[in-house]
Design a protein around this motif. Structure first.
Motif, short mmCIF file in Angstrom:
data_model
loop_
_atom_site.label_atom_id
_atom_site.label_comp_id
_atom_site.label_asym_id
_atom_site.label_seq_id
_atom_site.Cartn_x
_atom_site.Cartn_y
_atom_site.Cartn_z
N PRO A 100 -3.31 -0.25 24.93
CA PRO A 100 -4.58 0.49 24.74
C PRO A 100 -5.62 -0.43 24.10
CG PRO A 100 -2.96 1.14 23.09
CD PRO A 100 -2.25 0.21 24.02
N SER A 101 -6.89 -0.07 24.23
CA SER A 101 -7.92 -0.90 23.61
C SER A 101 -8.01 -0.60 22.11
CB SER A 101 -9.27 -0.70 24.30
OG SER A 101 -9.62 0.66 24.23
N VAL A 102 -7.65 0.63 21.72
CA VAL A 102 -7.79 0.97 20.29
C VAL A 102 -6.63 1.89 19.85
CG1 VAL A 102 -9.47 2.79 20.90
CG2 VAL A 102 -9.33 2.01 18.54
N PHE A 103 -6.20 1.67 18.61
CA PHE A 103 -5.11 2.47 18.01
C PHE A 103 -5.64 2.93 16.65
CE2 PHE A 103 -0.46 2.03 16.25
CZ PHE A 103 -0.32 3.40 16.23
N ILE A 104 -5.84 4.25 16.51
CA ILE A 104 -6.31 4.81 15.24
C ILE A 104 -5.13 5.51 14.59
CG2 ILE A 104 -7.90 6.43 14.15
CD1 ILE A 104 -9.83 5.96 16.46
N SER A 105 -4.75 5.06 13.40
CA SER A 105 -3.54 5.62 12.79
C SER A 105 -3.86 6.19 11.42
CB SER A 105 -2.47 4.52 12.68
OG SER A 105 -1.20 5.11 12.47
N GLY A 106 -3.19 7.28 11.10
CA GLY A 106 -3.47 8.03 9.87
C GLY A 106 -3.00 7.31 8.62
N SER A 107 -3.67 7.63 7.52
CA SER A 107 -3.28 7.25 6.18
C SER A 107 -4.05 8.23 5.29
CB SER A 107 -3.65 5.79 5.89
OG SER A 107 -3.23 5.43 4.59
N ALA A 108 -4.13 7.97 4.00
CA ALA A 108 -4.84 8.92 3.14
C ALA A 108 -5.37 8.20 1.91
CB ALA A 108 -3.91 10.06 2.73
N ILE A 109 -6.26 8.89 1.18
CA ILE A 109 -6.80 8.30 -0.04
C ILE A 109 -5.73 8.16 -1.11
CG2 ILE A 109 -9.22 8.93 0.29
CD1 ILE A 109 -8.56 11.43 -1.51
N GLY A 110 -4.58 8.80 -0.91
CA GLY A 110 -3.43 8.58 -1.79
C GLY A 110 -3.06 7.11 -1.85
N PHE A 111 -3.50 6.34 -0.85
CA PHE A 111 -3.27 4.90 -0.81
C PHE A 111 -3.66 4.25 -2.13
CE2 PHE A 111 -4.74 0.59 -0.24
CZ PHE A 111 -3.77 0.01 0.55
N TYR A 112 -4.76 4.74 -2.75
CA TYR A 112 -5.35 4.06 -3.90
C TYR A 112 -4.66 4.38 -5.23
CZ TYR A 112 -8.85 2.96 -0.43
OH TYR A 112 -9.47 2.50 0.71
N GLY A 113 -3.63 5.24 -5.20
CA GLY A 113 -2.82 5.44 -6.39
C GLY A 113 -3.44 6.34 -7.45
N LEU A 114 -2.87 6.27 -8.65
CA LEU A 114 -3.11 7.29 -9.67
C LEU A 114 -4.06 6.89 -10.79
CD1 LEU A 114 0.57 8.54 -10.13
CD2 LEU A 114 -1.13 9.23 -8.42
N SER A 133 1.01 6.48 -2.84
CA SER A 133 0.47 5.14 -2.55
C SER A 133 1.47 4.34 -1.71
CB SER A 133 0.16 4.42 -3.87
OG SER A 133 -0.47 3.20 -3.63
N VAL A 134 2.73 4.36 -2.10
CA VAL A 134 3.74 3.62 -1.33
C VAL A 134 3.86 4.21 0.08
CG1 VAL A 134 6.20 3.03 -1.21
CG2 VAL A 134 4.99 2.91 -3.40
N LEU A 135 3.81 5.54 0.17
CA LEU A 135 3.88 6.20 1.49
C LEU A 135 2.75 5.70 2.40
CD1 LEU A 135 4.83 8.56 3.42
CD2 LEU A 135 3.14 9.99 2.23
N CYS A 136 1.52 5.71 1.90
CA CYS A 136 0.38 5.28 2.72
C CYS A 136 0.48 3.81 3.07
CB CYS A 136 -0.94 5.57 2.01
SG CYS A 136 -1.27 7.33 1.85
N ARG A 137 0.88 2.98 2.08
CA ARG A 137 1.00 1.54 2.33
C ARG A 137 2.03 1.29 3.43
NH1 ARG A 137 0.91 0.18 -3.03
NH2 ARG A 137 3.09 -0.30 -3.24
N ASP A 138 3.18 1.97 3.34
CA ASP A 138 4.25 1.76 4.33
C ASP A 138 3.85 2.32 5.69
OD1 ASP A 138 5.63 0.60 2.30
OD2 ASP A 138 7.10 2.21 2.04
N TRP A 139 3.13 3.44 5.69
CA TRP A 139 2.68 4.04 6.96
C TRP A 139 1.70 3.08 7.65
CZ3 TRP A 139 -0.46 9.30 7.22
CH2 TRP A 139 -0.43 9.80 8.53
N GLU A 140 0.78 2.51 6.86
CA GLU A 140 -0.18 1.55 7.43
C GLU A 140 0.53 0.30 7.94
OE1 GLU A 140 -3.46 0.69 4.79
OE2 GLU A 140 -3.99 2.82 4.58
N GLN A 141 1.54 -0.18 7.18
CA GLN A 141 2.25 -1.38 7.61
C GLN A 141 3.01 -1.11 8.92
OE1 GLN A 141 1.91 -4.39 6.79
NE2 GLN A 141 3.55 -5.17 8.09
N THR A 142 3.60 0.09 9.02
CA THR A 142 4.31 0.46 10.26
C THR A 142 3.33 0.49 11.43
OG1 THR A 142 5.79 1.79 8.90
CG2 THR A 142 5.92 2.15 11.25
N ALA A 143 2.11 0.98 11.17
CA ALA A 143 1.08 1.02 12.23
C ALA A 143 0.69 -0.40 12.64
CB ALA A 143 -0.14 1.80 11.75
N ARG A 144 0.57 -1.31 11.65
CA ARG A 144 0.23 -2.71 11.98
C ARG A 144 1.30 -3.29 12.90
NH1 ARG A 144 -1.42 -2.87 6.51
NH2 ARG A 144 -3.68 -2.96 6.42
#
Ligand SMILES: NC(=O)c1ccc[n+]([C@@H]2O[C@H](COP(=O)([O-])OP(=O)(O)OC[C@H]3O[C@@H](n4cnc5c(N)ncnc54)[C@H](OP(=O)(O)O)[C@@H]3O)[C@@H](O)[C@H]2O)c1
Length: 294
Positions: A100-114, A133-144
């Motif tokens: 595909p030309s583009v892949f948009i994958s979810g994450s959340a502001i929870g990325f930025y921690g507490l 934060s770890v959830l979002c970081r790992d979700w983003e890494q899996t998307a990469r």
């Protein structure tokens, strides 16, 4: 374009599908095809897509993060549903002759921690070791890792989405009864976005080839929890002074309450703004007026 969506039956995914269908052919990969918007193609297996070339992928699927207390099994379901779906998409994309030309994958502001405080947070900031934060970081890494070489990747760090459902549906009853108010100190930030604006932003990111990497999906004017409670009270024309103490939040909701209700950072949509995206709803009061009037 042929657009493949996961999470296309959800609070964000359903109106997104309906909006995209005006111009595109939308395929929704889901578990419950009966909930897919009429006119979109539902598939329960990626194999059902066959030879159809997919031009864009939007990946939003995941178990509700705020639906119940975070037991060990609930945390595993929240993680596995996101990381598993994303990795499965990646494995399937790797078999396709044309990426595909583009892949948009979810994450959340929870990325930025507490971390507490009023310092503005942009896409350049990092997170911490909290569950969200770890959830979002790992979700983003899996998307990469899932994103094919040459495909543009956007990581959507979504704030609290205001629409008919979602977080507002949970707040509406106590506030309508005059039992609403600030949670904990009320100083924690609540970056929000109107449902119409996140649908428009995703469409903007599909089209704008300059967009890539993390993108905060939050309105330009975040508010504190105290300001949010006051605005919701004003729009509903109800008093909103009854505080919910932090100890009660922790007793009722455990770690989920601590991370999602008592904490929040002042997240700003630096990248969307720099790209020239226009938010239809910049102020909370206008967004709440619109959602609650519908
Ligand atoms: N709404 C917000 O305020 C907000 C804020 C920040 C981030 N987000 C993120 O944005 C995404 C979409 O949010 P939403 O509010 O639209 O969520 P939602 O209404 O809960 O919808 C979730 C979607 O994920 C699918 N799903 C649920 N569990 C799954 C599983 N175990 N395996 C595969 N698919 C599963 C559901 O499809 P089925 O029909 O198959 O059940 C549904 O389409 C979520 O990942 C969420 O974390 C949302």
């Amino acid at each position: 374009m042929n657009i493949l969506i996961t999470g296309g039956t959800g609070f964000i995914g359903l109106p997104l599908t309906q909006s995209l269908m005006r111009e595109h052919n939308v395929i929704v990969w889901c578990r419950r095809p009966e909930r897919v918007a009429a006119g979109a193609t539902a598939v329960t297996s990626l194999d059902d897509i066959g030879d159809t070339t997919i031009d864009a992928v939007i990946n939003l699927a995941g178990e509700g993060i705020a639906d119940s207390r975070w037991s060990a099994s609930r945390k595993a379901a929240i993680r596995d549903s996101r990381l598993g779906t994303t990795a499965a998409l990646g494995a399937w994309l790797a078999t396709r002759p044309q990426p595909p030309s583009v892949f948009i994958s979810g994450s959340a502001i929870g990325f930025y921690g507490l971390e507490s405080g009023d310092a503005p947070v942009t896409e350049a900031d990092g997170g911490d070791d909290s569950f969200s934060s770890v959830l979002c970081r790992d979700w983003e890494q899996t998307a990469r890792e899932a994103c094919p070489a040459g495909t543009r990747l956007c990581l959507l760090r979504t704030g609290i989405v205001l629409g008919d459902g979602g977080a507002l549906a949970k707040m509406r009853l106590p506030f309508s009864l005059g039992l609403g108010g600030p949670v904990g100190s009320g100083a924690q930030w609540m970056p929000w976005i109107h449902l119409d604006d996140i649908v428009s932003l995703i469409q903007f990111l599909l089209d704008d080839e300059r967009a890539s990497g993390p993108i905060n999906a939050t309105a330009p004017k975040p508010v504190s929890n105290r300001e949010f409670a006051a605005a919701l009270g004003r729009v509903l024309k109800r008093p909103a002074f009854l505080p919910m103490p932090a100890f009660a939040v922790k007793a009722l909701f455990g770690q989920m309450g601590d991370e999602l209700l008592l904490r929040g950072r002042k997240v700003l949509p630096a990248t969307a703004t720099a790209l020239g995206f226009n938010f239809a709803f910049e102020t909370l009061e206008a967004a709440l007026q619109d959602v609650l009037r519908r």
